[in-house]
Design an enzyme around this catalytic site. Structure first.
Site, PDB file in Angstrom:
ATOM      1  N   CYS A 118       0.811  -1.226   0.000  1.00 44.59           N
ATOM      2  CA  CYS A 118       0.000   0.000   0.000  1.00 44.59           C
ATOM      3  C   CYS A 118       0.841   1.272   0.000  1.00 44.59           C
ATOM      4  CB  CYS A 118      -0.951   0.008   1.184  1.00 44.59           C
ATOM      5  SG  CYS A 118      -2.024  -1.421   1.212  1.00 44.59           S
ATOM      6  N   HIS A 258      -3.367   7.026   2.748  1.00 49.74           N
ATOM      7  CA  HIS A 258      -3.781   5.722   2.242  1.00 49.74           C
ATOM      8  C   HIS A 258      -5.169   5.419   2.805  1.00 49.74           C
ATOM      9  CE1 HIS A 258      -4.051   1.636   1.149  1.00 49.74           C
ATOM     10  NE2 HIS A 258      -3.894   1.164   2.372  1.00 49.74           N
ATOM     11  N   ASN A 288     -10.334  -0.101   0.079  1.00 47.74           N
ATOM     12  CA  ASN A 288      -8.866  -0.054   0.107  1.00 47.74           C
ATOM     13  C   ASN A 288      -8.347  -0.579  -1.240  1.00 47.74           C
ATOM     14  OD1 ASN A 288      -6.135  -0.517   0.512  1.00 47.74           O
ATOM     15  ND2 ASN A 288      -6.388  -1.418   2.540  1.00 47.74           N
TER      16      ASN A 288
HETATM   17  O1  UT7 Z   1      -3.884  -1.411   3.516  1.00 49.10           O
HETATM   18  C1  UT7 Z   1      -2.793  -1.800   4.299  1.00 49.10           C
HETATM   19  C2  UT7 Z   1      -2.995  -1.552   5.708  1.00 49.10           C
HETATM   20  N1  UT7 Z   1      -4.230  -2.148   6.176  1.00 49.10           N
HETATM   21  C3  UT7 Z   1      -4.846  -1.599   7.175  1.00 49.10           C
HETATM   22  O2  UT7 Z   1      -4.428  -0.548   7.601  1.00 49.10           O
HETATM   23  C4  UT7 Z   1      -6.020  -2.295   7.792  1.00 49.10           C
HETATM   24  C5  UT7 Z   1      -5.955  -2.115   9.265  1.00 49.10           C
HETATM   25  N2  UT7 Z   1      -6.971  -2.802  10.004  1.00 49.10           N
HETATM   26  C6  UT7 Z   1      -8.284  -2.475   9.993  1.00 49.10           C
HETATM   27  O3  UT7 Z   1      -8.704  -1.617   9.262  1.00 49.10           O
HETATM   28  C7  UT7 Z   1      -9.201  -3.153  10.983  1.00 49.10           C
HETATM   29  O4  UT7 Z   1      -8.419  -3.887  11.907  1.00 49.10           O
HETATM   30  C8  UT7 Z   1     -10.241  -4.100  10.337  1.00 49.10           C
HETATM   31  C9  UT7 Z   1     -11.307  -3.293   9.608  1.00 49.10           C
HETATM   32  C10 UT7 Z   1      -9.550  -5.046   9.389  1.00 49.10           C
HETATM   33  C11 UT7 Z   1     -10.947  -4.922  11.421  1.00 49.10           C
HETATM   34  O5  UT7 Z   1     -11.549  -4.075  12.381  1.00 49.10           O
HETATM   35  P1  UT7 Z   1     -11.289  -4.282  13.938  1.00 49.10           P
HETATM   36  O6  UT7 Z   1     -12.099  -3.299  14.638  1.00 49.10           O
HETATM   37  O7  UT7 Z   1      -9.808  -4.268  14.168  1.00 49.10           O
HETATM   38  O8  UT7 Z   1     -11.898  -5.712  14.186  1.00 49.10           O
HETATM   39  P2  UT7 Z   1     -11.204  -7.066  14.685  1.00 49.10           P
HETATM   40  O9  UT7 Z   1     -10.326  -7.628  13.618  1.00 49.10           O
HETATM   41  O10 UT7 Z   1     -10.588  -6.848  16.024  1.00 49.10           O
HETATM   42  O11 UT7 Z   1     -12.462  -7.992  14.833  1.00 49.10           O
HETATM   43  C12 UT7 Z   1     -13.529  -7.657  15.740  1.00 49.10           C
HETATM   44  C13 UT7 Z   1     -14.674  -8.624  15.522  1.00 49.10           C
HETATM   45  C14 UT7 Z   1     -14.240 -10.091  15.515  1.00 49.10           C
HETATM   46  O12 UT7 Z   1     -15.223 -10.823  16.201  1.00 49.10           O
HETATM   47  P3  UT7 Z   1     -15.022 -11.271  17.739  1.00 49.10           P
HETATM   48  O13 UT7 Z   1     -13.753 -12.095  17.726  1.00 49.10           O
HETATM   49  O14 UT7 Z   1     -14.865  -9.984  18.484  1.00 49.10           O
HETATM   50  O15 UT7 Z   1     -16.256 -12.017  18.015  1.00 49.10           O
HETATM   51  C15 UT7 Z   1     -14.265 -10.466  14.061  1.00 49.10           C
HETATM   52  O16 UT7 Z   1     -14.500 -11.818  13.841  1.00 49.10           O
HETATM   53  O17 UT7 Z   1     -15.311  -8.404  14.238  1.00 49.10           O
HETATM   54  C16 UT7 Z   1     -15.435  -9.641  13.558  1.00 49.10           C
HETATM   55  N3  UT7 Z   1     -15.391  -9.387  12.127  1.00 49.10           N
HETATM   56  C17 UT7 Z   1     -16.483  -9.162  11.378  1.00 49.10           C
HETATM   57  N4  UT7 Z   1     -17.794  -9.120  11.697  1.00 49.10           N
HETATM   58  C18 UT7 Z   1     -18.653  -8.849  10.724  1.00 49.10           C
HETATM   59  C19 UT7 Z   1     -14.298  -9.297  11.314  1.00 49.10           C
HETATM   60  N5  UT7 Z   1     -14.678  -9.025  10.062  1.00 49.10           N
HETATM   61  C20 UT7 Z   1     -16.031  -8.928  10.079  1.00 49.10           C
HETATM   62  C21 UT7 Z   1     -16.991  -8.657   9.088  1.00 49.10           C
HETATM   63  N6  UT7 Z   1     -18.285  -8.617   9.452  1.00 49.10           N
HETATM   64  N7  UT7 Z   1     -16.658  -8.395   7.809  1.00 49.10           N
END
Ligand code: UT7
Length: 331
Positions: A118, A258, A288
């Site tokens: 990215c 980004h 993204n």
């Molecule tokens: O482009 C290069 C750099 N990339 C980035 O900068 C991305 C950085 N990361 C992010 O943007 C975020 O971490 C995400 C959007 C990927 C995820 O958001 P988050 O708030 O960090 O969520 P998490 O990964 O901690 O997951 C929280 C919960 C989990 O459930 P439990 O374990 O709390 O029950 C996941 O399973 O959200 C769940 N989850 C979803 N639920 C519904 C993960 N993806 C989804 C989804 N729909 N699509």
């Protein structure tokens, strides 16, 4: 004794391309166990674009490049260097840049891809700048282009809702009026490569039935870990780029980050002390788009008149590697 005038490299044209097909959050609700509400509130993304099956990265890159050359009033044959930042090349080799050269008729250019995920577009800008200042290149075409839909695991809700397809491009030339790239800062940390990668298809895990079964040909990301590093590194890079030219946040008219997550952008805004109003944000419509995300957002803001000649614009990026960087440009 007269002060030697500092030589700079300027953006003399911008262009972008988005495929027509829109994939909404509601569409994704039918594919994986997710909701529009989750995607909207956790990422800020409402929809993203998907390339046609027969539309490849170099097609989108060439379309964006042609528009950038048109806006610069420069013919393809005047281009000396083509750099394409991408993690979704048409093929492992030759470079996507070579395909772009052929598609736009830039017969006098030498061509290569830049692999920095990215952050690839800013890295490619930095490389093109060095080539121009070194004297061998007069006109450079720098493109970020991705067909991320081709490396999505459509069964992994944690990644498939995030990414989209598209391309953006700029034309660079030595500045004639002092405007241009004022400063930059780039960093990498290969010790954190395991948090964001696409493991299959290289020399570590060559394509096999097993790698297919293990879904190793798709993007893998430990999202919440990446999130923290992204905020820290983009803030640091932005501050260092400003320090390097003796400017502060207040001198910057626009910040083009980004586009990975609206919450990341909001965190950068509060840490850098700037208002969110100064950030160019288009991830709600495109998601993204990795290496294409910054040039896509920049071109949109140039074309709709937000970014004007003379504006100081801070580009900040973060991606797999890890890689990160910032670049301050006077447009
Ligand atoms: O482009 C290069 C750099 N990339 C980035 O900068 C991305 C950085 N990361 C992010 O943007 C975020 O971490 C995400 C959007 C990927 C995820 O958001 P988050 O708030 O960090 O969520 P998490 O990964 O901690 O997951 C929280 C919960 C989990 O459930 P439990 O374990 O709390 O029950 C996941 O399973 O959200 C769940 N989850 C979803 N639920 C519904 C993960 N993806 C989804 C989804 N729909 N699509």
């Amino acid at each position: 004794m007269s002060m030697a005038k500092q030589r700079r490299v300027a953006i003399v044209g911008t262009g972008s391309y988005l495929p027509e097909r829109v994939l909404t959050n509601a569409d994704l609700e039918k594919i994986v166990d997710t909701t529009d509400e989750w995607i909207r509130t956790r990422t800020g993304i409402l929809e993203r674009r998907l390339a046609r099956g027969d539309e490849v990265t170099s097609d989108m890159a060439a379309a964006a490049a042609s528009r950038a050359l048109e806006s610069a009033g420069i013919a393809p044959t005047e281009v000396d260097l083509i750099l394409v930042a991408t993690i979704t090349p048409d093929m492992p080799f030759p470079s996507t840049a070579c395909y772009v050269q052929d598609k736009i008729g830039a017969t006098n250019a030498f061509c290569m891809d830049v692999s920095a995920a990215c952050s690839g577009f800013i890295y490619a800008m930095e490389s093109a700048r060095a080539h121009i200042l070194a004297g061998g290149v007069k006109t450079a075409l720098v493109i970020g282009a991705e067909k991320l839909s081709s490396v999505m695991d459509w069964e992994d809700r944690a990644t498939c809702v995030l990414f989209g397809d598209g391309a953006g491009a700029v034309v660079l030339r030595e500045s004639t009026d002092g405007r241009g790239i004022l400063s930059s800062f780039m960093g990498s940390d290969g010790s954190l490569s395991h948090l964001l990668n696409l493991p299959g298809g290289g020399s570590r895990y060559p394509a096999s039935e097993q790698t297919l079964k293990d879904r190793l040909h798709c993007i893998k990301m430990t999202g919440n870990e990446v999130f923290k590093h992204a905020v820290r590194c983009m803030c640091d890079a932005g501050n260092r780029a400003l320090d390097r030219c003796g400017l502060t946040e207040d001198d910057v008219r626009w910040i083009v980050p980004h586009q990975a997550n609206l919450r990341i952008i909001q965190a950068i805004a509060s840490r850098l002390g700037g208002s969110i109003e100064r950030f160019i944000v288009n991830l709600d419509k495109v998601g993204n788009v990795s290496g294409a995300s910054i040039p896509l957002a920049l071109d949109e803001a140039v074309r709709d008149g937000r970014v004007k000649p003379g504006d100081k614009v801070l580009l900040v990026a973060f991606g797999g590697g890890f890689t990160w960087g910032a670049m301050l440009v006077e447009m």
